[in-house]
Design a protein around this motif. Structure first.
Motif, short mmCIF file in Angstrom:
data_model
loop_
_atom_site.label_atom_id
_atom_site.label_comp_id
_atom_site.label_asym_id
_atom_site.label_seq_id
_atom_site.Cartn_x
_atom_site.Cartn_y
_atom_site.Cartn_z
N GLY A 116 0.77 -1.23 0.00
CA GLY A 116 0.00 0.00 0.00
C GLY A 116 0.80 1.28 0.00
O GLY A 116 0.23 2.37 0.11
N LYS A 117 2.12 1.19 -0.15
CA LYS A 117 2.93 2.41 -0.17
C LYS A 117 2.80 3.10 -1.53
O LYS A 117 2.99 2.48 -2.56
CB LYS A 117 4.39 2.10 0.11
N TYR A 118 2.47 4.38 -1.52
CA TYR A 118 2.40 5.15 -2.76
C TYR A 118 3.70 5.90 -2.97
O TYR A 118 4.21 6.55 -2.05
CB TYR A 118 1.24 6.15 -2.75
N ALA A 119 4.27 5.80 -4.15
CA ALA A 119 5.52 6.49 -4.44
C ALA A 119 5.70 6.58 -5.94
O ALA A 119 5.23 5.72 -6.69
CB ALA A 119 6.70 5.75 -3.83
N SER A 120 6.39 7.62 -6.38
CA SER A 120 6.86 7.63 -7.75
C SER A 120 7.86 6.50 -7.92
O SER A 120 8.65 6.22 -7.02
CB SER A 120 7.53 8.97 -8.08
N THR A 121 7.84 5.86 -9.06
CA THR A 121 8.82 4.79 -9.31
C THR A 121 10.05 5.29 -10.05
O THR A 121 10.96 4.50 -10.31
CB THR A 121 8.17 3.64 -10.10
N ALA A 122 10.11 6.56 -10.39
CA ALA A 122 11.29 7.11 -11.07
C ALA A 122 12.50 6.98 -10.16
O ALA A 122 12.48 7.39 -9.00
CB ALA A 122 11.07 8.57 -11.44
N GLY A 123 13.56 6.34 -10.66
CA GLY A 123 14.78 6.19 -9.90
C GLY A 123 14.78 5.04 -8.92
O GLY A 123 15.78 4.79 -8.26
#
Length: 272
Positions: A29-36
């Protein structure tokens, strides 16, 4: 969508593949940009369609390989694609999804178990995040990573070739670069046709239908310095613009800017 939290890099320091660690975080359930995130590993855009539309979409991708290079495809009703990751679960392993009905986005859930059907086919499409690693290795700036935001993406007036109900505009992602760096970026990204390859346009955003470079259709705006030009790559969000234009009865996609992280290595996709 605006400035999502980065996945902590030390979460990957467990002895497991960094890609699998990232997927578990998103599954929880962790939301994060996946860039990098998970450097070295291929990221992919996701399109899930009923079997009735899957053949036409497959043909659409074949006709439009720049925005829609397929790197993985599931069997009908199977939420797993072992070739991309043995533990990978299409229904849970992306930070955020978009659920579509008749071309309208009706939900943006963190997982899609309740929407899953036995007739669904999943397509994973190469993502430009994968060629950012070799760009950064040569000290080319990646502004959205520097500013900790989502990559800016724009609908253009470049028409995709149609297949069945699928027709519409190409979406592009943008990275500002100095002209000399833009030339080097063309050389680098040309080696990665499976993740969009070389840019489709440099400079002059108005000539591809972008009226205001400071107002992306997806993602976040980034700073463009006076000595830089915008460089545009075909983008795997294109199917979302096409799904909306075609008013497809049902579909699931990733949310723009947050991807499926696979166990494939970026270097496996390079054409030497």
């Amino acid at each position: 969508m605006g400035n999502p939290a980065k996945l902590d890099r030390d979460e990957a320091d467990t002895g497991d593949l960094p890609s699998a660690v990232a997927r578990r975080a998103y599954r929880a359930g962790k939301y994060a940009s996946t860039a990098g995130v998970a450097p070295g590993y291929v990221q992919g855009n996701l399109v899930i369609l009923p079997e009735a539309q899957a053949s036409a979409f497959h043909r659409f991708c074949q006709l439009n390989p720049k925005p829609c290079p397929i790197i993985g495809m599931s069997d009908v009703g199977d939420p797993h694609i072992p070739a991309l990751g043995l533990d990978l679960d299409i229904r849970t392993d992306i930070p955020q999804y978009v659920v579509w009905k008749d071309g309208e986005a009706i939900d943006r859930p963190a997982e899609v178990n309740k929407y899953w059907r036995d007739d669904l086919v999943s397509f994973v499409i190469g993502c430009s995040y994968s060629f950012e690693e070799p760009m950064m290795a040569e000290d080319l700036p990646i502004r959205h990573i520097e500013q900790d935001v989502l990559v800016p993406m724009y609908r253009t007036n470049i028409a995709c070739k149609s297949a069945g109900p699928f027709a519409g505009p190409m979406v592009v992602s943008m990275r500002p670069l100095k002209p000399a760096d833009a030339i080097r970026a063309v050389q680098i990204t040309s080696r990665f046709p499976s993740v969009h390859g070389a840019p489709v346009h440099l400079g002059l955003p108005g000539s591809i239908g972008i009226k205001d470079i400071s107002k992306p259709d997806y993602g976040d705006a980034v700073a463009i310095n006076d000595d830089e030009i915008p460089v545009f790559w075909a983008c795997g969000v294109t199917p979302q613009a096409v799904i909306a234009a075609a008013k497809v009865p049902f579909a699931i996609t990733h949310a723009p800017g947050v991807m499926l992280i696979t166990d494939l290595k970026n270097k496996q996709l390079a054409v030497l």
